[in-house]
Design an enzyme around this catalytic site. Structure first.
Site, PDB file in Angstrom:
ATOM      1  N   GLY A 165      11.546  -1.460  27.066  1.00  0.00           N
ATOM      2  CA  GLY A 165      10.937  -2.398  25.981  1.00  0.00           C
ATOM      3  C   GLY A 165      12.706  -3.356  25.774  1.00  0.00           C
ATOM      4  N   ASN A 212      14.346   4.806  13.741  1.00  0.00           N
ATOM      5  CA  ASN A 212      14.024   4.298  14.710  1.00  0.00           C
ATOM      6  C   ASN A 212      15.494   3.391  15.606  1.00  0.00           C
ATOM      7  OD1 ASN A 212      11.307   4.533  15.753  1.00  0.00           O
ATOM      8  ND2 ASN A 212      10.309   3.731  13.943  1.00  0.00           N
ATOM      9  N   ASN A 213      15.499   2.773  14.059  1.00  0.00           N
ATOM     10  CA  ASN A 213      16.842   1.855  14.182  1.00  0.00           C
ATOM     11  C   ASN A 213      18.264   2.384  14.089  1.00  0.00           C
ATOM     12  OD1 ASN A 213      14.824  -0.077  12.171  1.00  0.00           O
ATOM     13  ND2 ASN A 213      14.996  -0.694  14.763  1.00  0.00           N
ATOM     14  N   SER A 240      10.346 -12.209  14.467  1.00  0.00           N
ATOM     15  CA  SER A 240      11.277 -11.725  14.848  1.00  0.00           C
ATOM     16  C   SER A 240      12.069 -12.449  15.944  1.00  0.00           C
ATOM     17  CB  SER A 240      10.908  -9.882  14.949  1.00  0.00           C
ATOM     18  OG  SER A 240      11.614  -9.426  15.955  1.00  0.00           O
ATOM     19  N   ALA A 241      12.862 -11.840  15.744  1.00  0.00           N
ATOM     20  CA  ALA A 241      13.543 -12.392  17.402  1.00  0.00           C
ATOM     21  C   ALA A 241      12.885 -11.841  18.542  1.00  0.00           C
ATOM     22  CB  ALA A 241      14.933 -11.489  17.603  1.00  0.00           C
ATOM     23  N   PHE A 265       5.821  -9.647   4.253  1.00  0.00           N
ATOM     24  CA  PHE A 265       6.281  -8.820   4.117  1.00  0.00           C
ATOM     25  C   PHE A 265       5.374  -7.741   4.628  1.00  0.00           C
ATOM     26  CE2 PHE A 265       9.311  -9.961   1.509  1.00  0.00           C
ATOM     27  CZ  PHE A 265      10.407 -10.397   2.392  1.00  0.00           C
ATOM     28  N   LYS A 316       3.987 -10.277  16.806  1.00  0.00           N
ATOM     29  CA  LYS A 316       4.116 -11.340  16.191  1.00  0.00           C
ATOM     30  C   LYS A 316       4.044 -11.807  16.832  1.00  0.00           C
ATOM     31  CE  LYS A 316       6.397  -8.719  12.535  1.00  0.00           C
ATOM     32  NZ  LYS A 316       5.593  -8.936  11.086  1.00  0.00           N
ATOM     33  N   TYR A 354       4.086  -4.253  18.681  1.00  0.00           N
ATOM     34  CA  TYR A 354       3.976  -5.138  18.126  1.00  0.00           C
ATOM     35  C   TYR A 354       4.793  -6.124  17.708  1.00  0.00           C
ATOM     36  CZ  TYR A 354       8.041  -6.056  13.902  1.00  0.00           C
ATOM     37  OH  TYR A 354       8.229  -6.788  13.442  1.00  0.00           O
ATOM     38  N   LYS A 374       5.752  -2.036  11.602  1.00  0.00           N
ATOM     39  CA  LYS A 374       7.082  -2.025  12.743  1.00  0.00           C
ATOM     40  C   LYS A 374       8.022  -1.592  13.501  1.00  0.00           C
ATOM     41  CE  LYS A 374      11.045  -0.549   9.708  1.00  0.00           C
ATOM     42  NZ  LYS A 374      11.942  -0.756   8.912  1.00  0.00           N
ATOM     43  N   ASN A 432       1.016  -1.315   0.297  1.00  0.00           N
ATOM     44  CA  ASN A 432      -0.079  -0.123  -0.105  1.00  0.00           C
ATOM     45  C   ASN A 432       0.482   1.621   0.188  1.00  0.00           C
ATOM     46  OD1 ASN A 432       0.875   0.460   2.541  1.00  0.00           O
ATOM     47  ND2 ASN A 432      -1.193   0.350   3.710  1.00  0.00           N
TER      48      ASN A 432
HETATM   49  N1  NAD Z   1      13.515  -4.203   9.613  1.00  0.00           N
HETATM   50  C1  NAD Z   1      13.470  -5.477  10.633  1.00  0.00           C
HETATM   51  O1  NAD Z   1      14.674  -4.976  11.697  1.00  0.00           O
HETATM   52  C2  NAD Z   1      12.471  -6.313  10.712  1.00  0.00           C
HETATM   53  C3  NAD Z   1      13.275  -7.087  11.988  1.00  0.00           C
HETATM   54  C4  NAD Z   1      12.513  -8.729  12.320  1.00  0.00           C
HETATM   55  C5  NAD Z   1      11.015  -8.493  11.414  1.00  0.00           C
HETATM   56  N2  NAD Z   1      10.893  -7.324  10.621  1.00  0.00           N
HETATM   57  C6  NAD Z   1      10.021  -7.625   9.833  1.00  0.00           C
HETATM   58  O2  NAD Z   1       9.470  -7.874   8.661  1.00  0.00           O
HETATM   59  C7  NAD Z   1       8.783  -7.127   7.588  1.00  0.00           C
HETATM   60  C8  NAD Z   1       9.143  -6.360   6.725  1.00  0.00           C
HETATM   61  O3  NAD Z   1      10.145  -5.338   7.258  1.00  0.00           O
HETATM   62  P1  NAD Z   1      11.098  -3.819   6.807  1.00  0.00           P
HETATM   63  O4  NAD Z   1      11.790  -3.475   7.265  1.00  0.00           O
HETATM   64  O5  NAD Z   1      10.999  -4.435   5.423  1.00  0.00           O
HETATM   65  O6  NAD Z   1       9.802  -2.869   6.964  1.00  0.00           O
HETATM   66  P2  NAD Z   1       9.326  -2.018   5.993  1.00  0.00           P
HETATM   67  O7  NAD Z   1       7.679  -1.069   6.507  1.00  0.00           O
HETATM   68  O8  NAD Z   1      10.451  -0.731   4.943  1.00  0.00           O
HETATM   69  O9  NAD Z   1       8.076  -2.631   4.895  1.00  0.00           O
HETATM   70  C9  NAD Z   1       7.262  -2.733   4.884  1.00  0.00           C
HETATM   71  C10 NAD Z   1       6.487  -2.837   3.670  1.00  0.00           C
HETATM   72  O10 NAD Z   1       4.589  -3.270   3.853  1.00  0.00           O
HETATM   73  C11 NAD Z   1       3.964  -1.817   3.421  1.00  0.00           C
HETATM   74  N3  NAD Z   1       2.969  -2.036   4.365  1.00  0.00           N
HETATM   75  C12 NAD Z   1       2.334  -1.516   5.789  1.00  0.00           C
HETATM   76  N4  NAD Z   1       1.049  -2.032   5.855  1.00  0.00           N
HETATM   77  C13 NAD Z   1       0.825  -2.593   4.891  1.00  0.00           C
HETATM   78  C14 NAD Z   1      -0.552  -2.295   4.198  1.00  0.00           C
HETATM   79  N5  NAD Z   1      -1.522  -2.368   5.185  1.00  0.00           N
HETATM   80  N6  NAD Z   1      -0.930  -3.503   3.063  1.00  0.00           N
HETATM   81  C15 NAD Z   1       0.006  -3.370   2.346  1.00  0.00           C
HETATM   82  N7  NAD Z   1       1.014  -3.122   2.535  1.00  0.00           N
HETATM   83  C16 NAD Z   1       1.288  -2.923   3.325  1.00  0.00           C
HETATM   84  C17 NAD Z   1       5.109  -0.705   3.600  1.00  0.00           C
HETATM   85  O11 NAD Z   1       4.423  -0.145   2.718  1.00  0.00           O
HETATM   86  C18 NAD Z   1       6.293  -1.284   3.250  1.00  0.00           C
HETATM   87  O12 NAD Z   1       6.382  -1.288   1.564  1.00  0.00           O
HETATM   88  C19 NAD Z   1       7.927  -6.457   8.667  1.00  0.00           C
HETATM   89  O13 NAD Z   1       6.475  -7.644   9.205  1.00  0.00           O
HETATM   90  C20 NAD Z   1       8.823  -6.511   9.746  1.00  0.00           C
HETATM   91  O14 NAD Z   1       7.713  -6.305  11.266  1.00  0.00           O
HETATM   92  C21 NAD Z   1      11.621  -5.854  10.196  1.00  0.00           C
HETATM   93  O1  UPG Z   2      18.714   5.741  18.318  1.00  0.00           O
HETATM   94  C1  UPG Z   2      19.443   4.697  18.768  1.00  0.00           C
HETATM   95  C2  UPG Z   2      18.437   3.448  18.184  1.00  0.00           C
HETATM   96  C3  UPG Z   2      18.791   1.843  18.461  1.00  0.00           C
HETATM   97  N1  UPG Z   2      20.093   1.823  19.588  1.00  0.00           N
HETATM   98  C4  UPG Z   2      20.343   0.994  20.399  1.00  0.00           C
HETATM   99  O2  UPG Z   2      20.493  -0.098  19.554  1.00  0.00           O
HETATM  100  C5  UPG Z   2      19.643  -1.029  19.828  1.00  0.00           C
HETATM  101  C6  UPG Z   2      19.089  -1.762  18.104  1.00  0.00           C
HETATM  102  O3  UPG Z   2      18.116  -1.068  18.445  1.00  0.00           O
HETATM  103  P1  UPG Z   2      16.955  -1.120  17.100  1.00  0.00           P
HETATM  104  O4  UPG Z   2      17.820  -0.835  15.658  1.00  0.00           O
HETATM  105  O5  UPG Z   2      16.150  -0.180  17.667  1.00  0.00           O
HETATM  106  O6  UPG Z   2      17.026  -2.794  16.636  1.00  0.00           O
HETATM  107  P2  UPG Z   2      16.052  -3.447  17.561  1.00  0.00           P
HETATM  108  O7  UPG Z   2      15.314  -2.698  19.206  1.00  0.00           O
HETATM  109  O8  UPG Z   2      16.940  -4.876  17.821  1.00  0.00           O
HETATM  110  O9  UPG Z   2      14.596  -3.928  17.114  1.00  0.00           O
HETATM  111  C7  UPG Z   2      14.954  -4.467  15.589  1.00  0.00           C
HETATM  112  O10 UPG Z   2      15.425  -6.069  15.454  1.00  0.00           O
HETATM  113  C8  UPG Z   2      14.145  -6.615  15.621  1.00  0.00           C
HETATM  114  C9  UPG Z   2      14.525  -8.111  16.149  1.00  0.00           C
HETATM  115  O11 UPG Z   2      15.718  -7.882  16.869  1.00  0.00           O
HETATM  116  C10 UPG Z   2      12.836  -6.290  15.493  1.00  0.00           C
HETATM  117  O12 UPG Z   2      12.051  -7.262  15.537  1.00  0.00           O
HETATM  118  C11 UPG Z   2      12.057  -5.086  15.311  1.00  0.00           C
HETATM  119  O13 UPG Z   2      11.330  -4.501  13.862  1.00  0.00           O
HETATM  120  C12 UPG Z   2      14.112  -4.409  14.617  1.00  0.00           C
HETATM  121  O14 UPG Z   2      13.574  -2.572  14.478  1.00  0.00           O
HETATM  122  C13 UPG Z   2      19.025  -1.439  20.795  1.00  0.00           C
HETATM  123  O15 UPG Z   2      20.638  -1.392  22.026  1.00  0.00           O
HETATM  124  C14 UPG Z   2      18.905   0.455  20.780  1.00  0.00           C
HETATM  125  O16 UPG Z   2      18.682   0.563  21.757  1.00  0.00           O
HETATM  126  C15 UPG Z   2      20.630   3.503  20.381  1.00  0.00           C
HETATM  127  O17 UPG Z   2      21.094   3.538  21.205  1.00  0.00           O
HETATM  128  N2  UPG Z   2      20.107   4.088  19.507  1.00  0.00           N
END
Ligand code: NAD
Ligand code: UPG
Length: 389
Positions: free
Chosen positions: A341, A240-241, A145-146, A101, A174, A170, A105, A37
């Protein structure tokens, strides 16, 4: 002539992990259809996939002569929109499996708008599963996810570690979705057995298989970008990451990194995570699809979870140092309080995926950082054209 290719529907295929996976799927000989979307991505990601695939495609395919939509049929559809999903499946009876996917997130945001997260992630996935079942498409690879491990008792974490009522809405989506998909797989065995008995009683041949197969891929922390520098993560707003935040500091869009806490029980007091290159993660999906096929040939269905990580944990400060090496200078950071968290250590035991999926994360931390930096320095604003070089 090329062999008949399987067609995979990828939801969320314009996103960070999705777009890199779409490319790997094409490179591995699959056909791909994308539903997204565009709430957190742009169609430009698929144009870049097209461009990169053109560089490596077999000569008889000549994808350069196609439009992106011809190579990758794209539907701007919300997974909550059942009638549009039905139209996609009805238009593509060739779909053999789905990689799912799509979803929301952001861990922090999920505490503020939990209903949105439950709606999109849970209702959206249930909707998709129902439509898939209706169209007899019963193979799914799901982005878990982990985070489902909460604060795990054993490091590195094996798949047998309890999955818990995770720390954020979130994370809970999962956990719930893993249960929902497992329940579906279990129920489908009973449904299929009943159907087979009915066929036998009526002296009819068994034409369908109602059994579901699911791969629950528990991602650790994806990082990096395509080594070409033309595809990468394009988070909306302030990231956020950790890694995309650091990259924004490096290009000067953000002033400094806040390191969330240095009083954890780890070697330098900052949290440990298992970072893996996004292309290794993408390859994990190709490996999971191949494994489902092998299982089917052996008459095996059902649901299985795999950790996708490297098995090596890095602290936040390790990551800052690694990214500094890629950028060639020291990036500013301050230590602040803990983020709600966060857990001290999420490091995978990836041995099950190594063995059963024949998959291993190959790329190093330095490659993740160099690739991320190549992407970010040439695309300080992601896919948005403004000010990019
Ligand atoms: N990036 C991470 O650190 C991480 C870690 C663990 C799990 N995941 C999971 O992996 C998947 C992909 O993550 P990502 O990092 O590529 O995120 P992302 O946001 O880049 O990709 C998600 C995609 O889904 C689309 N989307 C969101 N809501 C939708 C909806 N209602 N209908 C259709 N499309 C929709 C978004 O536009 C986006 O393109 C997610 O389910 C996320 O929870 C991500
Ligand atoms: O500005 C920042 C952002 C992150 N962190 C730290 O960096 C580490 C990694 O954080 P982040 O990159 O946000 O990843 P996670 O919190 O581990 O979460 C990610 O990885 C998970 C799987 O491990 C997924 O479920 C989540 O969707 C994804 O956001 C953590 O200790 C955070 O506290 C900082 O210190 N400063």
């Amino acid at each position: 002539m090329s062999p008949i290719k399987q067609t995979i529907l990828v939801t969320g295929g314009c996103g960070y992990i999705g777009s890199h996976t779409v490319l790997r799927l094409l490179e591995s000989g699959y056909k791909v259809i994308v539903v997204d979307n565009l709430s957190n991505s742009s169609f430009e990601a698929l144009r870049r996939v097209h461009e990169l695939y053109t560089r490596v495609a077999p000569k008889d395919e000549s994808p350069a002569s196609l439009t992106t939509e011809q190579l990758i049929p794209f539907y701007q559809v919300d997974v909550l929109d059942r009638s549009s999903l039905i139209k996609v499946f009805a238009s593509h009876p060739e779909i053999s499996a789905v990689i799912h996917f799509a979803g929301r997130k952001a861990v922090g945001e999920s505490s503020h708008i939990p209903l949105d997260y439950y709606n999109v992630n849970i209702s959206g996935t249930v909707n998709l599963l129902q439509v898939m079942d209706e169209f007899h498409v019963r193979k799914i690879v799901f982005s878990s996810s982990a985070t489902v491990y909460g604060d795990p008792p054993v490091i590195p974490i094996p798949e047998t570690s309890p999955i818990v009522a995770s720390m954020s809405p979130y994370g809970r989506t999962k956990v719930f979705l893993e249960h929902i998909i497992k329940d579906l797989c279990t129920a489908s065995v009973v449904k299929h057995q009943r159907y087979v008995k009915e066929c036998e009683a009526a002296n009819k041949s068994v034409e369908h298989n109602y059994e579901w197969s699911a791969m629950l891929l528990r991602y650790f922390n994806p990082a990096g970008a395509h080594p070409s520098g033309i595809m990468g993560e394009d988070p909306q707003g302030i990231p956020n990451n950790l890694m995309p935040f650091l990259a924004q500091v490096a290009v000067g869009n953000l002033e400094k990194l806040s390191v969330f806490g240095d009083d954890y029980p780890t070697r330098d007091g900052t949290c440990i995570r298992d970072y893996l290159h996004v292309l290794d993660l993408a390859q994990g999906h190709v490996a999971a699809l191949a494994k489902m096929d092998t299982n089917h040939t052996a008459g095996l269905f059902g649901c299985k979870a795999y950790n996708l990580g490297t098995g090596t944990g890095c602290t936040v400060l390790d990551m800052v140092r690694a990214f500094n090496r890629a950028v060639g200078r020291e990036l500013p950071y301050v230590i602040t309080g803990r983020r709600a968290g966060d857990v001290p250590n999420l490091t995978a035991d990836p041995s099950l995926a190594n063995k059963e999926l024949e998959w291993k994360a190959e790329k190093s931390l330095d490659e993740m950082c160099t690739d991320l930096w190549r992407w970010q320095r040439t695309h300080p604003n992601g896919y948005s054209p403004a000010q990019n070089q």
